[in-house]
Scaffold this motif. Structure first.
Motif, PDB file in Angstrom:
ATOM      1  N   ASN B  40     -11.431  15.328  -5.137  1.00  0.00           N
ATOM      2  CA  ASN B  40     -10.848  14.022  -4.850  1.00  0.00           C
ATOM      3  C   ASN B  40     -11.744  12.832  -5.139  1.00  0.00           C
ATOM      4  OD1 ASN B  40      -8.397  14.986  -3.996  1.00  0.00           O
ATOM      5  ND2 ASN B  40      -9.062  15.270  -1.900  1.00  0.00           N
ATOM      6  N   HIS B  42     -12.818  11.457  -7.782  1.00  0.00           N
ATOM      7  CA  HIS B  42     -12.368  10.561  -8.861  1.00  0.00           C
ATOM      8  C   HIS B  42     -11.290   9.585  -8.394  1.00  0.00           C
ATOM      9  CE1 HIS B  42      -9.390  13.795  -8.917  1.00  0.00           C
ATOM     10  NE2 HIS B  42      -8.571  12.952  -9.502  1.00  0.00           N
ATOM     11  N   LEU B  43     -10.592   9.936  -7.311  1.00  0.00           N
ATOM     12  CA  LEU B  43      -9.528   9.056  -6.837  1.00  0.00           C
ATOM     13  C   LEU B  43     -10.082   7.749  -6.277  1.00  0.00           C
ATOM     14  CD1 LEU B  43      -7.390  11.712  -4.937  1.00  0.00           C
ATOM     15  CD2 LEU B  43      -6.921  10.738  -7.175  1.00  0.00           C
ATOM     16  N   PHE B  44     -11.365   7.759  -5.909  1.00  0.00           N
ATOM     17  CA  PHE B  44     -11.957   6.585  -5.276  1.00  0.00           C
ATOM     18  C   PHE B  44     -12.898   5.838  -6.223  1.00  0.00           C
ATOM     19  CE2 PHE B  44     -10.880   9.691  -2.092  1.00  0.00           C
ATOM     20  CZ  PHE B  44     -10.111   8.939  -1.234  1.00  0.00           C
ATOM     21  N   ALA B 250      -9.814   3.561   8.058  1.00  0.00           N
ATOM     22  CA  ALA B 250      -8.716   4.475   7.708  1.00  0.00           C
ATOM     23  C   ALA B 250      -7.742   3.796   6.746  1.00  0.00           C
ATOM     24  CB  ALA B 250      -7.994   4.949   8.958  1.00  0.00           C
ATOM     25  N   GLU B 251      -7.451   2.510   6.996  1.00  0.00           N
ATOM     26  CA  GLU B 251      -6.505   1.800   6.124  1.00  0.00           C
ATOM     27  C   GLU B 251      -7.101   1.582   4.723  1.00  0.00           C
ATOM     28  OE1 GLU B 251      -5.279  -1.730   8.163  1.00  0.00           O
ATOM     29  OE2 GLU B 251      -3.774  -0.644   9.348  1.00  0.00           O
ATOM     30  N   TYR B 253      -9.259   3.414   3.275  1.00  0.00           N
ATOM     31  CA  TYR B 253      -9.248   4.737   2.648  1.00  0.00           C
ATOM     32  C   TYR B 253      -7.851   5.051   2.106  1.00  0.00           C
ATOM     33  CZ  TYR B 253     -10.018   9.800   2.363  1.00  0.00           C
ATOM     34  OH  TYR B 253     -10.122  11.102   1.939  1.00  0.00           O
ATOM     35  N   ALA B 254      -6.838   4.738   2.897  1.00  0.00           N
ATOM     36  CA  ALA B 254      -5.455   5.005   2.481  1.00  0.00           C
ATOM     37  C   ALA B 254      -5.112   4.216   1.219  1.00  0.00           C
ATOM     38  CB  ALA B 254      -4.481   4.655   3.606  1.00  0.00           C
ATOM     39  N   ARG B 255      -5.724   3.038   1.065  1.00  0.00           N
ATOM     40  CA  ARG B 255      -5.450   2.235  -0.131  1.00  0.00           C
ATOM     41  C   ARG B 255      -6.359   2.618  -1.295  1.00  0.00           C
ATOM     42  NH1 ARG B 255      -4.826  -1.917   3.738  1.00  0.00           N
ATOM     43  NH2 ARG B 255      -6.974  -2.557   3.364  1.00  0.00           N
ATOM     44  N   GLY B 256      -7.136   3.687  -1.139  1.00  0.00           N
ATOM     45  CA  GLY B 256      -7.968   4.141  -2.239  1.00  0.00           C
ATOM     46  C   GLY B 256      -9.365   3.552  -2.210  1.00  0.00           C
TER      47      GLY B 256
END
Ligand code: SF4
Ligand code: SF4
Ligand code: SF4
Ligand code: SF4
Lengths: 300, 287
Positions: B40, B42-44, B250-251, B253-256
């Motif tokens: 995961n 690469h998603l960030f 957390a928010e 993180y949820a937005r990438g």
């Protein structure tokens, strides 16, 4: 009657899978429990368990060279694909941690110098809890083969359910998409994927749904912490539709889950009147209906 | 120096820390995503794709004309990957095959030979110009998690890059062991919950058995709860960074976004954290 098996998995870890499994353990009346997340077996922390049986689990075998018989020909080392045969001053030796237990060296040694020893990867346990019998395990650190152990726990649970006419088996499955997950879902009646609206949650959901489809198991999705980012809902629904799964419900980001955990209870026990508990009960009811329907269909 | 970022259970914020640590130190490190079942990182990261190579395993292929139905291969296979199938000869369940070569070795007639099968891929990408992200991804339905992890770790670093950071898979079983073996130091990310404490203890046991030095990063600290903190104090385990529980993180993180996006002030601490690892490695009497 065949018991039905509901397996809860998550792809990504930390989505709240075990907390949800604990809540279902409190909701469903008559079931056997199995903690298939043998690598981080935490379900027992939120159920009051009394261990009634405990034994070592034999995962397979490993090779061991008898230095008295070994003639140092090197054939085993040349054939071992896992770099598990190493040389030291005292001659050829098997690195127990690297040995995959393939037996190639044992069959190949011209001097029958390699012994085939049983290998144990952890302890398995049967416990009594207020929610039903629980089969769980603790893996030895770094041990191989959690897939075999997961299958073993599921077999135990199935046998118990058959013997006692219990209709449901609830499995807290492992994270990931590898060998333990495959071992936890093959032949299951239904899968619940607990995910979260994050890039990793979504990415892993896609991979886990592909796996569920690969094995053709009816699958539902529960989005935990759903209000953190609502834009994922549509994407997750689309992704579910593509693989024949459905989104069965959503739960908001809530500190109550860790607080319940701190009390050593599920959220249904610790905060029975909370909206989170209410939502979980509704989701469990829908799941139950779906399972009853497919069972009725199966009997036709 | 190889430093793994690991945690006894998933979802402790391990990947977010690994990515943030990498970004804060991108001038002197590269990142290997060894969580190959769920890669995961690469998603960030904003990455520029460079290359992808397949990782293959070898599976046996049957020549039915040569097969004498002796069953020796089925008997030799320790992984139930072969079954006798009457006239057709033998059946290979390729996903169960561990590529040990045992069946080909024992077959008396030469009816089996090995053929490659893709079980995963390794992708190389660049972040912010020249920092390197290497990602291993296991193909769906395959089970060779440890071998793929070892393949990712075999990729060569640029000699100028001082640190190789490894995002390890969660848990303490064979995949975790493959990711942390031969590393110089491990940062264990734990969360302040009963599950978190239990899984941290397991991870520490595993590292002690492998004799790899470690320090703890405590995530999701909540006011009023301190079981992990007290555990580390009591055992004298180094606790090098503490991160609060926060809906804002957390928010993000949820937005990438990463930990570093939510708390940019952490950049300095994350550079220090890597210095601390380096110091511990260099002062380790083993080296
Ligand atoms: S094949 Fe047998 S005799 Fe030869 S080195 Fe290995 S154990 Fe020793
Ligand atoms: S059993 Fe297989 S993996 Fe183990 S040492 Fe022998 S050849 Fe190597
Ligand atoms: S290579 Fe090894 S694991 Fe694969 S089928 Fe042959 S004996 Fe079995
Ligand atoms: S060992 Fe060779 S000949 Fe014997 S059953 Fe297997 S493939 Fe056929």
């Amino acid at each position: 009657m065949q018991p039905q098996e509901l397996v809860i998995i998550s792809g990504k870890g930390g989505t709240g899978k075990t907390s949800i499994a604990a809540a279902f353990a409190d909701y469903f009346p008559n079931k056997v429990l199995a903690d298939g997340d043998v690598d981080a077996a935490d379900l027992f922390l939120v159920l009051q368990v009394t261990e009634t049986q405990i034994a070592e689990f034999q995962s397979g075998h490993i090779a061991e060279i008898d230095p008295d018989k070994c003639r140092q020909c090197g054939k085993c080392a040349a054939l071992c694909r896992f770099d598990a045969i190493v040389t030291s001053e005292s001659g050829y030796q098997v690195d127990a941690r690297a040995c995959e237990g393939c037996k190639v060296c044992v069959n190949a040694c011209p001097h029958h110098a390699i012994e085939w020893k049983e290998a144990f990867c952890g302890l398995w346990k049967e416990s009594r809890t207020a929610q039903g019998t629980l089969f769980h395990a603790s893996l030895y650190p770094g041990a191989e083969n959690s897939g075999k152990l997961v299958s073993f726990l599921r077999d135990k649970a199935r046998k118990k359910a058959m013997d006692e006419g219990i209709p449901l088996i609830l499995v807290d499955g492992p994270p990931g998409i590898g060998c333990p997950v495959i071992a936890s879902i093959t032949g299951a009646a239904r899968i619940l994927v607990v995910t979260e609206p994050t890039p990793s949650g979504y990415h892993d959901l896609e991979r886990v749904l592909a796996l569920a489809k690969h094995f053709q198991i009816p699958t539902h999705i529960l989005i935990n912490k759903a209000d953190l980012e609502t834009s994922y809902l549509k994407k997750m629904e689309d992704c579910a539709a593509k693989s024949g799964a459905t989104v069965i419900g959503q739960i908001p980001y809530s500190p109550l889950f860790s607080e319940a955990q701190q009390k050593g209870q599920s959220i249904l026990k610790a905060f029975p009147t909370s909206p989170e508990a209410e939502t979980l009960r509704t989701i469990a009811t829908i799941l139950k209906q779906k399972m009853d329907e497919s069972e009725a269909e199966g009997q036709k | 120096m190889q430093i793994a970022i690991a945690s006894g259970k998933g979802g402790t914020g391990k990947t977010s820390l690994a990515v943030s640590l990498f970004l804060a130190n991108r001038d002197r490190s590269r990142l290997l995503d060894c969580d190959v079942e769920e890669p995961n990182c690469h998603l960030f990261l904003a990455t520029r794709f460079v290359s992808r190579t397949s990782v293959e395993k070898r599976i046996p292929l049957l020549n039915p004309d040569l097969c004498k139905h002796c069953g020796k291969c089925v008997e030799a296979c320790q992984f139930n990957a072969l079954a006798e199938a009457g006239k057709a000869g033998i059946l290979v369940f390729e996903e169960l095959c561990h590529s040990c070569g045992g069946c080909t070795f024992v077959c008396p007639t030469g009816a089996l030979h090995e053929t490659p099968l893709k079980m995963g891929a390794i992708t190389r990408a660049l972040v912010a110009g020249k920092a390197e992200l290497i990602t291993g991804a296991l193909a769906i339905g395959h089970t060779e998690t440890p071998s793929l992890i070892r393949a990712v770790k075999k990729t060569r670093p640029d000699p100028e890059v001082a640190f190789t950071l490894i995002d390890a898979p969660p848990g303490t079983a064979c995949a975790f062991a493959a990711a942390v073996e031969h590393t110089d130091f491990v940062l264990l990310v734990a969360e302040e919950t009963p599950f978190g404490l239990h899984d941290l203890k397991l991870a520490i046991k595993a590292l002690q058995k492998m004799e790899i030095p470690f320090a703890v990063v405590l995530n999701r600290m909540r006011p009023g709860f301190s079981s992990v903190l007290e555990f580390c104090k009591e055992k004298n385990y180094p606790l090098w960074l503490q991160i609060p529980e926060s809906r804002a993180i957390a928010e993000t993180y949820a937005r990438g976004g990463t930990l570093l996006d939510a708390m940019p002030e952490l950049e300095e601490s994350l550079r220090l954290l890597l210095d601390q690892c380096a110091e511990a490695i260099l002062c380790n009497p083993r080296n």
